[in-house]
Design a protein around this motif. Structure first.
Motif, mmCIF file in Angstrom:
data_model
loop_
_atom_site.group_PDB
_atom_site.id
_atom_site.type_symbol
_atom_site.label_atom_id
_atom_site.label_comp_id
_atom_site.label_asym_id
_atom_site.label_seq_id
_atom_site.Cartn_x
_atom_site.Cartn_y
_atom_site.Cartn_z
ATOM 1 N N LEU A 239 0.878 -1.165 0.000
ATOM 2 C CA LEU A 239 0.000 0.000 0.000
ATOM 3 C C LEU A 239 0.917 1.216 0.000
ATOM 4 C CD1 LEU A 239 -2.530 -0.775 2.875
ATOM 5 C CD2 LEU A 239 -3.128 -0.393 0.489
ATOM 6 N N ILE A 240 0.820 2.048 -1.008
ATOM 7 C CA ILE A 240 1.740 3.176 -1.117
ATOM 8 C C ILE A 240 0.979 4.491 -0.956
ATOM 9 C CG2 ILE A 240 3.378 4.352 -2.624
ATOM 10 C CD1 ILE A 240 3.821 1.579 -3.963
ATOM 11 N N CYS A 241 1.371 5.272 0.027
ATOM 12 C CA CYS A 241 0.722 6.562 0.227
ATOM 13 C C CYS A 241 1.377 7.578 -0.700
ATOM 14 C CB CYS A 241 0.858 7.026 1.670
ATOM 15 S SG CYS A 241 0.122 8.660 1.927
ATOM 16 N N THR A 242 0.561 8.165 -1.560
ATOM 17 C CA THR A 242 1.123 9.089 -2.555
ATOM 18 C C THR A 242 1.402 10.449 -1.943
ATOM 19 O OG1 THR A 242 -1.134 9.605 -3.249
ATOM 20 C CG2 THR A 242 0.062 7.978 -4.540
ATOM 21 N N GLN B 32 0.560 -3.163 -6.106
ATOM 22 C CA GLN B 32 0.655 -1.920 -5.380
ATOM 23 C C GLN B 32 -0.700 -1.223 -5.391
ATOM 24 O OE1 GLN B 32 3.754 -3.548 -6.885
ATOM 25 N NE2 GLN B 32 3.287 -1.900 -8.307
ATOM 26 N N ILE B 33 -1.099 -0.762 -4.240
ATOM 27 C CA ILE B 33 -2.313 0.033 -4.166
ATOM 28 C C ILE B 33 -1.889 1.443 -3.761
ATOM 29 C CG2 ILE B 33 -4.509 0.381 -2.965
ATOM 30 C CD1 ILE B 33 -4.740 -2.614 -2.639
ATOM 31 N N TYR B 34 -2.282 2.417 -4.572
ATOM 32 C CA TYR B 34 -1.904 3.794 -4.297
ATOM 33 C C TYR B 34 -3.073 4.551 -3.687
ATOM 34 C CZ TYR B 34 1.792 2.545 -7.532
ATOM 35 O OH TYR B 34 2.832 1.917 -8.134
ATOM 36 N N GLY B 35 -2.773 5.487 -2.840
ATOM 37 C CA GLY B 35 -3.826 6.293 -2.244
ATOM 38 C C GLY B 35 -3.288 7.117 -1.095
#
Lengths: 159, 159
Positions: free
Chosen positions: A110-113, A147-150
């Motif tokens: 999970l990637i915090c943009t 990868q999940i971005y948000g």
DNA sequence: GTCGCTGCAAAGTCTTTGCAGAGAG
DNA sequence: CTCTCTGCAAAGACTTTGCAGCGAC
């Protein structure tokens, strides 16, 4: 059953084991065990973050100012470790690759943009579907990454 | 129900619509509609592949040798399109980013590490689990991407 | 006409490579 | 001792930027 896990504090492989694997790998390829290589492996192991070559290099310079480790050696060692599947790289966005030790269990990201934090998780149901899909298409899977971005909870609150 | 789909021949958005969206986007931002920008959009639309800036530039030079489109313009237009969410970039391995038109349905990727072919698929079950996971963790998902690496059926047979 | 766009070339990044001395085995 | 490694700096690869003329509106 499916489950979400973000807790990886209990490493599946101890550092001694890791180091020993590394030595075996080096010996097998007629390579030498050097201080620099050990420091790089150690720093990767003791970091819970996904590191860029540059941030890894900075960490090493701070912890071992005496040892003037060059960025070129960091790149060379990361390539070596990646080729041997001891580390995995994750490339996203414009800012180049980030590396993590591959000795942990497989997991997705999970990637915090906003703040760039990467959180890990595993979901059995997704893993099972991936296997089912590749089987169905006759594709021989060797690896996968998700990868999940948000925006992470923290950043949402800070806003 | 879950289903695997690899057929995207029936585009969800026609080129005319796409072009019109592009013009609206440009106007809204006080930008100009130029031949170069149209050619880039058209080339992306007419390619089923995921293109690097360089391969896109080559395609354009072959199709429109008269129009001396510079690589800088390709980069600039891709950034513009990406910022506006009209194209999506996929970065993997050492070879930099690949771009694809984002007007198609969302999908994930099967990447053959032998021939480099990228196959698309969608799985409803995985999509649903992704939403469930982010909800559970309080993460506000904006986008996600999944890549499965391995050897495609074709390459297995050729071997 | 105005103001943004383009191609070119120069400048930035990030990564890799050549080399001579240092160090592991 | 040998042969690989390392740090340094130079070279590469890829991307961005500055600029003067061009072109959309």
């Amino acid at each position: 059953m499916s489950q979400v896990t973000t807790d990886f504090n209990d490493r599946t492989i101890e550092y001694k084991q890791l180091l020993s694997d590394f030595r075996v790998l080096l010996k097998k390829n007629n390579l030498k065990f050097t201080i620099q290589r050990e420091v790089i492996l150690d720093t990767l192991y003791n970091s819970d973050e996904h590191l860029t070559p540059e941030s890894l290099h900075n960490l090493i310079q701070n912890k071992h100012p005496d040892l003037k480790t060059g960025i070129a050696t960091v790149y060379r060692t990361l390539s070596l470790l990646e080729d041997s599947d001891m580390v995995t790289s994750l490339s996203f966005g414009a800012q180049g690759k980030k590396y993590e030790l591959g000795a942990k269990e497989h997991h997705d990201h999970l990637i915090c943009t906003k703040c760039g934090t990467i959180t890990e998780f595993v979901d059995d149901e997704i893993e099972a579907r991936q296997r089912a899909i590749t089987d169905e298409l006759g594709f021989k899977m060797s690896d996968h990454s998700m990868q999940i971005y948000g925006i992470c909870q923290q950043c949402q609150q800070n806003n």
